[in-house]
Scaffold this motif. Structure first.
Motif, PDB file in Angstrom:
ATOM      1  N   SER A 222       0.807  -1.218   0.000  1.00 22.23           N
ATOM      2  CA  SER A 222       0.000   0.000   0.000  1.00 22.23           C
ATOM      3  C   SER A 222       0.839   1.267   0.000  1.00 22.23           C
ATOM      4  N   ARG A 223       2.122   1.152   0.269  1.00 26.39           N
ATOM      5  CA  ARG A 223       2.979   2.339   0.266  1.00 26.39           C
ATOM      6  C   ARG A 223       3.281   2.812  -1.149  1.00 26.39           C
ATOM      7  N   GLU A 224       3.010   1.978  -2.149  1.00 29.55           N
ATOM      8  CA  GLU A 224       3.188   2.404  -3.531  1.00 29.55           C
ATOM      9  C   GLU A 224       2.048   3.343  -3.889  1.00 29.55           C
ATOM     10  N   LEU A 225       2.372   4.551  -4.267  1.00 35.06           N
ATOM     11  CA  LEU A 225       1.346   5.551  -4.533  1.00 35.06           C
ATOM     12  C   LEU A 225       0.471   5.133  -5.702  1.00 35.06           C
ATOM     13  N   ALA A 226      -0.827   5.359  -5.546  1.00 35.26           N
ATOM     14  CA  ALA A 226      -1.779   5.089  -6.618  1.00 35.26           C
ATOM     15  C   ALA A 226      -2.596   6.349  -6.853  1.00 35.26           C
ATOM     16  N   PRO A 227      -2.877   6.702  -8.110  1.00 32.06           N
ATOM     17  CA  PRO A 227      -3.726   7.874  -8.359  1.00 32.06           C
ATOM     18  C   PRO A 227      -5.090   7.691  -7.706  1.00 32.06           C
ATOM     19  N   GLY A 228      -5.510   8.625  -6.922  1.00 31.63           N
ATOM     20  CA  GLY A 228      -6.811   8.518  -6.250  1.00 31.63           C
ATOM     21  C   GLY A 228      -6.697   7.846  -4.919  1.00 31.63           C
ATOM     22  N   ALA A 229      -6.655   6.527  -4.923  1.00 33.69           N
ATOM     23  CA  ALA A 229      -6.603   5.768  -3.674  1.00 33.69           C
ATOM     24  C   ALA A 229      -6.369   4.307  -3.994  1.00 33.69           C
ATOM     25  N   HIS A 230      -5.866   3.576  -3.022  1.00 37.94           N
ATOM     26  CA  HIS A 230      -5.814   2.124  -3.128  1.00 37.94           C
ATOM     27  C   HIS A 230      -7.176   1.556  -2.733  1.00 37.94           C
ATOM     28  N   VAL A 231      -7.465   0.362  -3.223  1.00 38.08           N
ATOM     29  CA  VAL A 231      -8.677  -0.358  -2.832  1.00 38.08           C
ATOM     30  C   VAL A 231      -8.277  -1.772  -2.434  1.00 38.08           C
ATOM     31  N   LEU A 232      -8.740  -2.201  -1.256  1.00 33.68           N
ATOM     32  CA  LEU A 232      -8.498  -3.552  -0.766  1.00 33.68           C
ATOM     33  C   LEU A 232      -9.826  -4.295  -0.695  1.00 33.68           C
ATOM     34  N   THR A 233      -9.863  -5.477  -1.261  1.00 31.60           N
ATOM     35  CA  THR A 233     -11.044  -6.333  -1.153  1.00 31.60           C
ATOM     36  C   THR A 233     -10.873  -7.304   0.001  1.00 31.60           C
ATOM     37  N   LEU A 234     -11.847  -7.298   0.901  1.00 33.38           N
ATOM     38  CA  LEU A 234     -11.914  -8.229   2.022  1.00 33.38           C
ATOM     39  C   LEU A 234     -13.050  -9.211   1.756  1.00 33.38           C
ATOM     40  N   HIS A 235     -13.076 -10.295   2.494  1.00 36.76           N
ATOM     41  CA  HIS A 235     -14.161 -11.266   2.385  1.00 36.76           C
ATOM     42  C   HIS A 235     -14.710 -11.563   3.774  1.00 36.76           C
ATOM     43  N   ALA A 236     -16.027 -11.523   3.894  1.00 35.44           N
ATOM     44  CA  ALA A 236     -16.648 -11.794   5.195  1.00 35.44           C
ATOM     45  C   ALA A 236     -16.300 -13.185   5.687  1.00 35.44           C
ATOM     46  N   GLU A 237     -16.087 -14.123   4.769  1.00 36.37           N
ATOM     47  CA  GLU A 237     -15.772 -15.505   5.141  1.00 36.37           C
ATOM     48  C   GLU A 237     -14.333 -15.669   5.602  1.00 36.37           C
ATOM     49  N   ARG A 238     -13.480 -14.704   5.342  1.00 34.50           N
ATOM     50  CA  ARG A 238     -12.070 -14.824   5.697  1.00 34.50           C
ATOM     51  C   ARG A 238     -11.686 -13.769   6.737  1.00 34.50           C
ATOM     52  N   GLU A 239     -11.633 -12.502   6.299  1.00 36.23           N
ATOM     53  CA  GLU A 239     -11.272 -11.446   7.249  1.00 36.23           C
ATOM     54  C   GLU A 239     -12.327 -11.260   8.328  1.00 36.23           C
ATOM     55  N   GLY A 240     -13.546 -11.716   8.071  1.00 34.62           N
ATOM     56  CA  GLY A 240     -14.576 -11.665   9.104  1.00 34.62           C
ATOM     57  C   GLY A 240     -14.498 -12.814  10.078  1.00 34.62           C
ATOM     58  N   MET A 241     -13.608 -13.761   9.833  1.00 33.97           N
ATOM     59  CA  MET A 241     -13.482 -14.931  10.718  1.00 33.97           C
ATOM     60  C   MET A 241     -12.011 -15.254  10.961  1.00 33.97           C
ATOM     61  N   THR A 242     -11.456 -16.257  10.274  1.00 32.65           N
ATOM     62  CA  THR A 242     -10.127 -16.741  10.636  1.00 32.65           C
ATOM     63  C   THR A 242      -9.024 -15.704  10.439  1.00 32.65           C
ATOM     64  N   LEU A 243      -9.179 -14.803   9.474  1.00 25.21           N
ATOM     65  CA  LEU A 243      -8.135 -13.808   9.204  1.00 25.21           C
ATOM     66  C   LEU A 243      -8.392 -12.472   9.889  1.00 25.21           C
ATOM     67  N   GLN A 244      -9.362 -12.404  10.783  1.00 25.83           N
ATOM     68  CA  GLN A 244      -9.661 -11.125  11.419  1.00 25.83           C
ATOM     69  C   GLN A 244      -8.493 -10.580  12.240  1.00 25.83           C
ATOM     70  N   PRO A 245      -7.741 -11.401  12.988  1.00 22.37           N
ATOM     71  CA  PRO A 245      -6.592 -10.841  13.714  1.00 22.37           C
ATOM     72  C   PRO A 245      -5.559 -10.206  12.774  1.00 22.37           C
ATOM     73  N   VAL A 246      -5.359 -10.818  11.599  1.00 22.49           N
ATOM     74  CA  VAL A 246      -4.426 -10.241  10.629  1.00 22.49           C
ATOM     75  C   VAL A 246      -4.958  -8.906  10.131  1.00 22.49           C
ATOM     76  N   LEU A 247      -6.249  -8.858   9.807  1.00 25.23           N
ATOM     77  CA  LEU A 247      -6.853  -7.615   9.346  1.00 25.23           C
ATOM     78  C   LEU A 247      -6.734  -6.525  10.395  1.00 25.23           C
ATOM     79  N   GLU A 248      -6.972  -6.845  11.646  1.00 30.76           N
ATOM     80  CA  GLU A 248      -6.908  -5.810  12.685  1.00 30.76           C
ATOM     81  C   GLU A 248      -5.502  -5.239  12.799  1.00 30.76           C
ATOM     82  N   ARG A 249      -4.491  -6.095  12.716  1.00 24.06           N
ATOM     83  CA  ARG A 249      -3.116  -5.579  12.769  1.00 24.06           C
ATOM     84  C   ARG A 249      -2.845  -4.645  11.592  1.00 24.06           C
ATOM     85  N   LEU A 250      -3.381  -4.972  10.419  1.00 27.53           N
ATOM     86  CA  LEU A 250      -3.195  -4.133   9.244  1.00 27.53           C
ATOM     87  C   LEU A 250      -3.908  -2.796   9.413  1.00 27.53           C
ATOM     88  N   LEU A 251      -5.134  -2.830   9.925  1.00 28.09           N
ATOM     89  CA  LEU A 251      -5.876  -1.577  10.141  1.00 28.09           C
ATOM     90  C   LEU A 251      -5.135  -0.661  11.106  1.00 28.09           C
TER      91      LEU A 251
END
Length: 304
Positions: A222-251
């Protein structure tokens, strides 16, 4: 840096369990996101055949389908009847909007769309998009403003159909920055706000990336500059469950750096459509993801 957060919701399990988890996480960190819902039958079990396609495991696809989707979801549409997500989970979907998040359409039947849309005609595509739009209208009492194609799968008919059905912007593709898709024979097309960053599960499928480094690797992307903004796709089945601790550290890393975490509507609000570049849509592979996806292609002739 602005990071647009888009949450794709594919299954009934992701809707019933993953969404509430994400709502609590986002509320704790005072974040708003865009949630895109699957609104028809959950036929997840019918997707199992794709794991036997040549190359699926050769591409490093070692994430566990059972841990992400659950045993029951993997039987839906085969040994178990396919539950109607929009009808079963309407109260939860309305909670997302009540919490201030943006809501939109992912698809009607996730499996049917992902497996068929690339080779389907205009009538088929319009029927599927209309079914999802009608379900959204029934649940929310309004027309959906944003659509994000399941599995980044689409065809040449979709951009114009989105515009015809009242969708104002879409996130159907992978790319570098917002653009207007150019489709031969069409004079109307919905603005694309593509996913610019790799997903967490795509990074997990790359053998050089260790699981405990996932949030750090994505942060560096995400440190690579993008015109406008970066967009990240999350999935309720992943970041909403088993990957949520990873997502929280990223946030936390993003917020500590002073980055703005926003729904797609905030990115769309800052776009001057008349000045956006015109790009064709291409097909290609993304590291860590099985199969070909819709990508932001070359600039259309005569456009800068």
């Amino acid at each position: 840096m602005r990071i647009g957060l888009k949450v794709d919701v594919n299954t009934l399990r992701g809707t019933m369990k993953g969404i509430p988890n994400l709502l609590r996480l986002f509320a704790h960190h005072e974040i708003q996101a865009t949630f895109l819902f699957s609104l028809g039958p959950d036929n997840t079990g019918r997707a199992l055949g794709r794991i036997f396609r040549p190359g699926f495991f050769a591409k490093g696809h070692h994430t566990s389908m059972v841990s992400h989707y659950g045993v029951r979801s993997l039987l839906n549409g085969t040994l178990l009847p396919a539950p109607d997500i929009g009808r079963r989970a309407a109260p939860i979907l309305r909670e997302v909007r009540a919490a201030g998040h943006e809501v939109g359409i992912h698809c009607y039947d996730h499996v049917r769309w992902q497996h068929n849309v690339a080779r389907s005609d205009r009538a088929w595509t319009r029927t599927e998009l209309t079914l999802a739009s009608e379900a959204f209208q029934r649940i929310f009492g309004q027309t959906a403003r944003v659509h994000g194609a399941a599995g980044w799968q689409l065809n040449s008919h979709l951009p114009a159909l989105e515009a015809e059905l009242g969708i104002q912007y879409a996130s159907d593709t992978r790319g570098r920055h917002p653009f207007v898709p150019v489709v031969e024979g069409s004079t109307r097309a919905c603005v694309q706000i593509p996913t610019t960053l790799p997903t967490l599960d795509e990074l997990m499928n790359q053998p050089q990336v260790r699981d405990h480094e996932l949030h750090q690797v994505l942060y560096q992307c995400s440190r690579e500059l993008a015109p406008g903004a970066h967009v990240l796709t999350l999935h309720a089945e992943r970041e909403g469950m088993t990957l949520q601790p990873v997502l929280e550290r990223l946030l936390i890393m993003w917020q500590s750096a002073g980055d703005d975490l926003v729904p797609l509507r905030e990115i769309a609000a800052g776009l001057d459509v008349m000045r956006l570049p015109r790009h064709r849509i291409a097909w290609g592979e993304v590291p860590g993801c099985f199969g070909r996806l819709a990508l932001q292609g070359t600039v259309s002739a005569g456009e800068g």
